[in-house]
Design a protein around this motif. Structure first.
Motif, PDB file in Angstrom:
ATOM      1  N   GLY A  51       0.800  -1.217   0.000  1.00 57.60           N
ATOM      2  CA  GLY A  51       0.000   0.000   0.000  1.00 57.60           C
ATOM      3  C   GLY A  51       0.830   1.263   0.000  1.00 57.60           C
ATOM      4  O   GLY A  51       2.069   1.235  -0.074  1.00 57.60           O
ATOM      5  N   PHE A  52       0.128   2.384   0.099  1.00 60.35           N
ATOM      6  CA  PHE A  52       0.789   3.682   0.203  1.00 60.35           C
ATOM      7  C   PHE A  52       0.014   4.545   1.184  1.00 60.35           C
ATOM      8  O   PHE A  52      -1.190   4.360   1.405  1.00 60.35           O
ATOM      9  N   GLY A  53       0.748   5.482   1.799  1.00 62.43           N
ATOM     10  CA  GLY A  53       0.149   6.395   2.760  1.00 62.43           C
ATOM     11  C   GLY A  53       0.384   7.833   2.360  1.00 62.43           C
ATOM     12  O   GLY A  53       1.419   8.163   1.758  1.00 62.43           O
ATOM     13  N   LEU A  54      -0.561   8.698   2.697  1.00 64.20           N
ATOM     14  CA  LEU A  54      -0.507  10.114   2.350  1.00 64.20           C
ATOM     15  C   LEU A  54      -0.839  10.958   3.566  1.00 64.20           C
ATOM     16  O   LEU A  54      -1.843  10.708   4.246  1.00 64.20           O
ATOM     17  N   GLU A  55      -0.015  11.956   3.858  1.00 67.29           N
ATOM     18  CA  GLU A  55      -0.333  12.927   4.907  1.00 67.29           C
ATOM     19  C   GLU A  55      -1.522  13.767   4.473  1.00 67.29           C
ATOM     20  O   GLU A  55      -1.660  14.111   3.299  1.00 67.29           O
ATOM     21  N   ASN A  56      -2.406  14.093   5.413  1.00 69.00           N
ATOM     22  CA  ASN A  56      -3.526  14.972   5.078  1.00 69.00           C
ATOM     23  C   ASN A  56      -3.389  16.332   5.775  1.00 69.00           C
ATOM     24  O   ASN A  56      -2.388  16.589   6.444  1.00 69.00           O
ATOM     25  N   ASN A  57      -4.388  17.166   5.629  1.00 75.72           N
ATOM     26  CA  ASN A  57      -4.322  18.537   6.138  1.00 75.72           C
ATOM     27  C   ASN A  57      -4.856  18.693   7.560  1.00 75.72           C
ATOM     28  O   ASN A  57      -5.151  19.807   7.989  1.00 75.72           O
ATOM     29  N   ILE A  58      -5.024  17.597   8.287  1.00 79.50           N
ATOM     30  CA  ILE A  58      -5.536  17.661   9.653  1.00 79.50           C
ATOM     31  C   ILE A  58      -4.400  17.309  10.620  1.00 79.50           C
ATOM     32  O   ILE A  58      -3.974  16.159  10.673  1.00 79.50           O
ATOM     33  N   PRO A  59      -3.853  18.232  11.428  1.00 84.98           N
ATOM     34  CA  PRO A  59      -4.204  19.662  11.458  1.00 84.98           C
ATOM     35  C   PRO A  59      -3.423  20.505  10.456  1.00 84.98           C
ATOM     36  O   PRO A  59      -3.757  21.658  10.230  1.00 84.98           O
ATOM     37  N   ARG A  60      -2.365  19.917   9.871  1.00 88.22           N
ATOM     38  CA  ARG A  60      -1.540  20.673   8.925  1.00 88.22           C
ATOM     39  C   ARG A  60      -0.884  19.697   7.967  1.00 88.22           C
ATOM     40  O   ARG A  60      -0.828  18.503   8.229  1.00 88.22           O
ATOM     41  N   ASN A  61      -0.401  20.200   6.863  1.00 86.93           N
ATOM     42  CA  ASN A  61       0.319  19.377   5.893  1.00 86.93           C
ATOM     43  C   ASN A  61       1.515  20.184   5.412  1.00 86.93           C
ATOM     44  O   ASN A  61       1.448  20.883   4.409  1.00 86.93           O
TER      45      ASN A  61
END
Length: 222
Positions: free
Chosen positions: A46-56
């Motif tokens: 798989g792959f993982g992605l940082e999101n904007n909660i609380p910041r990116n």
């Protein structure tokens, strides 16, 4: 006089056939995913992605492989509850960050809750946590130190291509931080998407046709 003897012989000989047919019918009536042992094995990619909660800040993303070994601790396919199965899974993580760079290796203890199957498709919910050693912290200010902890939870589908063999599709939401071992400890959140394959250990042949004959089963660890 020969006629009664012939009828008695015919009736006697038909008993094993009738019994075998009845057992076969019971086995075929079982849900497709129930014919298994207690141990499970698997591997997911798989792959993982940082999101904007609380910041990116760093736009962290990574790819990984996740080999697994687990045990079915509780199994009750005929239960009236939505929950049909509970598993404990030891999941490893081997991967690296394509941006901003770094590697990660870790392990997690995952609890898996299986729900009512829909044909060959079995939905489930996962929740787990464990330590991770990573060098992503050298390139991303969100995390501090090589020792991190990854907590995750999500949903998945198992599609059984044959008994004891299933394709797996998952979505997990996760949080990674160092649990206050070093400051600052901002951490970051993200999403993981995986696809893989699971092997359920084959049942003992002496139990074929009798597995799950009762509505409730105490855990067995053999």
């Amino acid at each position: 006089m020969a006629l009664p003897a012939f009828s008695q012989s015919s009736s006697t000989n038909s008993l094993p056939t009738s019994t075998a047919a009845e057992q076969s019918s019971q086995a075929n009536a079982e849900p497709y995913w129930t014919r298994h042992g207690r141990l499970t094995f698997g591997v997911q990619f798989g792959f993982g992605l940082e999101n904007n909660i609380p910041r990116n800040i760093s736009h962290i993303n990574f790819i990984f492989a996740a080999p697994q070994i687990g045990i079915i601790a509780w199994d009750s396919p005929h239960s009236r509850l939505p929950l049909k199965r509970f598993e404990l899974i030891s999941q490893q993580m081997l991967g690296g960050s394509t941006h901003p760079g770094g590697n990660l290796i870790g392990t997690s203890l995952v609890m898996r809750f299986g729900f009512k199957p829909m044909g060959r498709v079995v939905p489930y919910f996962d929740a787990g946590s464990g330590p991770v050693h990573t060098t992503i912290d050298e390139n991303a200010p969100e995390i501090t130190g090589h020792t991190q902890f990854l907590s995750q939870g999500g949903v998945g589908l198992q599609y059984f291509v044959r008994p004891q063999r299933a394709m797996v599709f998952e979505y997990h939401y996760f949080h990674m931080s160092n649990a206050g071992l070093q400051e600052p400890n901002h951490g970051f959140n993200g999403s993981m998407f995986t696809v893989g394959f699971r092997w359920l250990r084959r049942p003992n042949t002496s139990n074929v046709g009798t597995l799950h004959s009762n509505r409730f089963h105490l855990p067995r660890f053999w």
